[in-house]
Design a protein around this motif. Structure first.
Motif, PDB file in Angstrom:
ATOM      1  N   ILE A  69       0.822  -1.208   0.000  1.00  0.00           N
ATOM      2  CA  ILE A  69       0.000   0.000   0.000  1.00  0.00           C
ATOM      3  C   ILE A  69       0.857   1.261   0.000  1.00  0.00           C
ATOM      4  N   ASP A  70       1.945   1.252   0.780  1.00  0.00           N
ATOM      5  CA  ASP A  70       2.814   2.429   0.819  1.00  0.00           C
ATOM      6  C   ASP A  70       4.161   2.046   1.417  1.00  0.00           C
ATOM      7  N   ALA A  71       5.164   2.881   1.188  1.00  0.00           N
ATOM      8  CA  ALA A  71       6.486   2.649   1.771  1.00  0.00           C
ATOM      9  C   ALA A  71       7.118   3.981   2.113  1.00  0.00           C
ATOM     10  N   LEU A  72       7.854   4.009   3.221  1.00  0.00           N
ATOM     11  CA  LEU A  72       8.590   5.202   3.626  1.00  0.00           C
ATOM     12  C   LEU A  72      10.066   4.837   3.724  1.00  0.00           C
ATOM     13  N   VAL A  73      10.928   5.693   3.171  1.00  0.00           N
ATOM     14  CA  VAL A  73      12.355   5.556   3.408  1.00  0.00           C
ATOM     15  C   VAL A  73      12.831   6.886   3.970  1.00  0.00           C
ATOM     16  N   LEU A  74      13.522   6.832   5.102  1.00  0.00           N
ATOM     17  CA  LEU A  74      14.068   8.034   5.731  1.00  0.00           C
ATOM     18  C   LEU A  74      15.545   7.756   5.981  1.00  0.00           C
ATOM     19  N   HIS A  75      16.436   8.563   5.412  1.00  0.00           N
ATOM     20  CA  HIS A  75      17.876   8.323   5.543  1.00  0.00           C
ATOM     21  C   HIS A  75      18.559   9.592   6.030  1.00  0.00           C
ATOM     22  N   ARG A  76      19.379   9.452   7.047  1.00  0.00           N
ATOM     23  CA  ARG A  76      20.099  10.610   7.579  1.00  0.00           C
ATOM     24  C   ARG A  76      21.437  10.793   6.891  1.00  0.00           C
ATOM     25  N   TYR A  77      21.989  12.006   7.029  1.00  0.00           N
ATOM     26  CA  TYR A  77      23.353  12.259   6.582  1.00  0.00           C
ATOM     27  C   TYR A  77      24.017  13.120   7.658  1.00  0.00           C
ATOM     28  N   GLY A  78      25.334  13.332   7.532  1.00  0.00           N
ATOM     29  CA  GLY A  78      26.037  14.131   8.534  1.00  0.00           C
ATOM     30  C   GLY A  78      26.839  13.229   9.470  1.00  0.00           C
ATOM     31  N   THR A  79      27.235  13.768  10.608  1.00  0.00           N
ATOM     32  CA  THR A  79      28.082  13.015  11.529  1.00  0.00           C
ATOM     33  C   THR A  79      27.261  12.314  12.591  1.00  0.00           C
ATOM     34  N   LEU A  80      27.466  10.996  12.704  1.00  0.00           N
ATOM     35  CA  LEU A  80      26.720  10.172  13.643  1.00  0.00           C
ATOM     36  C   LEU A  80      27.680   9.417  14.545  1.00  0.00           C
ATOM     37  N   ARG A  81      27.167   8.936  15.687  1.00  0.00           N
ATOM     38  CA  ARG A  81      27.986   8.191  16.636  1.00  0.00           C
ATOM     39  C   ARG A  81      27.419   6.794  16.834  1.00  0.00           C
ATOM     40  N   PRO A  82      28.212   5.856  17.380  1.00  0.00           N
ATOM     41  CA  PRO A  82      27.693   4.508  17.646  1.00  0.00           C
ATOM     42  C   PRO A  82      26.389   4.566  18.428  1.00  0.00           C
ATOM     43  N   THR A  83      25.473   3.711  18.058  1.00  0.00           N
ATOM     44  CA  THR A  83      24.087   3.543  18.535  1.00  0.00           C
ATOM     45  C   THR A  83      23.121   4.552  17.909  1.00  0.00           C
ATOM     46  N   ASP A  84      23.587   5.510  17.151  1.00  0.00           N
ATOM     47  CA  ASP A  84      22.671   6.442  16.471  1.00  0.00           C
ATOM     48  C   ASP A  84      21.898   5.713  15.374  1.00  0.00           C
ATOM     49  N   GLN A  85      20.704   6.227  15.058  1.00  0.00           N
ATOM     50  CA  GLN A  85      19.905   5.694  13.965  1.00  0.00           C
ATOM     51  C   GLN A  85      20.388   6.308  12.660  1.00  0.00           C
ATOM     52  N   ILE A  86      20.454   5.490  11.610  1.00  0.00           N
ATOM     53  CA  ILE A  86      20.889   5.988  10.300  1.00  0.00           C
ATOM     54  C   ILE A  86      19.717   6.037   9.326  1.00  0.00           C
ATOM     55  N   VAL A  87      19.005   4.915   9.218  1.00  0.00           N
ATOM     56  CA  VAL A  87      17.987   4.772   8.170  1.00  0.00           C
ATOM     57  C   VAL A  87      16.763   4.040   8.695  1.00  0.00           C
ATOM     58  N   LEU A  88      15.604   4.430   8.136  1.00  0.00           N
ATOM     59  CA  LEU A  88      14.332   3.796   8.496  1.00  0.00           C
ATOM     60  C   LEU A  88      13.591   3.427   7.223  1.00  0.00           C
ATOM     61  N   VAL A  89      13.105   2.187   7.165  1.00  0.00           N
ATOM     62  CA  VAL A  89      12.239   1.774   6.058  1.00  0.00           C
ATOM     63  C   VAL A  89      10.976   1.223   6.693  1.00  0.00           C
ATOM     64  N   ILE A  90       9.820   1.706   6.289  1.00  0.00           N
ATOM     65  CA  ILE A  90       8.542   1.145   6.742  1.00  0.00           C
ATOM     66  C   ILE A  90       7.726   0.791   5.502  1.00  0.00           C
ATOM     67  N   VAL A  91       7.175  -0.417   5.492  1.00  0.00           N
ATOM     68  CA  VAL A  91       6.302  -0.815   4.385  1.00  0.00           C
ATOM     69  C   VAL A  91       4.942  -1.187   4.946  1.00  0.00           C
TER      70      VAL A  91
END
Lengths: 83, 157
Positions: B75-97
């Motif tokens: 029915i739908d899909a979301l992709v959310l991707h970060r950029y920039g400086t991240l540290r261990p345990t930070d979230q990078i990317v999200l996909v929801i279907v």
């Protein structure tokens, strides 16, 4: 004129993030453009001869034989590592 | 849902709630979150910077979502991707279907991640105790993307 963008380790090796150049009359494709840029010198030859060099034309992934025309934006980069 | 490319962190619960949007046809919500690990190739990671190709990232991610919608009944899909400086345990990317049923939703989610790994213009640079290095693309990621040429088409739930 075409705009050329360089990303990641390729940008670091060349020392340039982008430029605009006159498209050489004998360059019709990505492969031709890469050859022309490599001929600029050692660091160009090294950076753009990377195994698995990736290219995009007008923000779409391209192949060696993808056409390059006046007004295009071409980007050179290493294999992507997102996600 | 439009794809999102941003520096800011995201809230998985809030994004899942948005995808539900009171659509009674949705029977399955599948999600994936990619995180920064603290060790890569035997080196401790201090921080990681994600470079991206601004005008191409949304286009590439949208194309991947469009491919998923063509191949599977979702029915739908979301992709959310970060950029920039991240540290261990930070979230990078999200996909929801979101789909009516779980089979196609699971497949579409995995496909989107496998294609994102090999086609979305992001590059990671790690800072370790020994210095900086660019992360190398993995053979396993390329193989994961390739196997989708052979997987079951739409309807084989």
């Amino acid at each position: 004129m075409i705009t050329i963008l360089y990303f990641a380790s390729i940008r670091e090796k060349i020392g340039l993030s982008h430029e605009s150049i006159q498209l050489p009359s004998d360059v019709k494709s990505v492969a031709g453009l890469a050859v022309a840029l490599r001929s600029r010198g050692d660091k160009w030859a090294e950076a753009l001869s990377t195994v698995n060099l990736r290219v995009a034309v007008n923000q779409t992934m391209a192949l060696q034989d993808t056409e390059v025309n006046d007004g295009d934006e071409v980007a050179f980069f290493p294999p992507v590592t997102g996600g | 849902m439009p794809v999102k490319v941003q520096q800011e962190d995201f809230d998985v619960g809030a994004e899942m709630q948005s995808m539900r949007s009171d659509n009674g046809a949705i029977g399955a919500l599948v999600s994936f979150v990619g995180l920064v690990r603290d060790v890569n190739d035997a080196s401790a990671i201090v921080e990681m910077t994600l470079e991206h190709y601004p005008s191409m990232t949304e286009k590439a991610l949208q194309d991947i979502v469009d491919q998923a919608k063509t191949r599977w009944d979702i029915i739908d899909a979301l992709v959310l991707h970060r950029y920039g400086t991240l540290r261990p345990t930070d979230q990078i990317v999200l996909v929801i279907v979101a789909g009516s049923h779980r089979g196609d939703a699971f497949n579409a989610c995995e496909f989107i991640m496998d294609y994102l790994k090999t086609n979305a213009p992001f590059w990671k640079k790690e800072v370790t105790s020994q210095g900086e290095r660019w992360v190398a693309a993995r053979e396993s990621d390329m193989k994961a993307a390739e196997r989708w040429s052979h997987r079951a088409p739409k309807g084989n739930n």
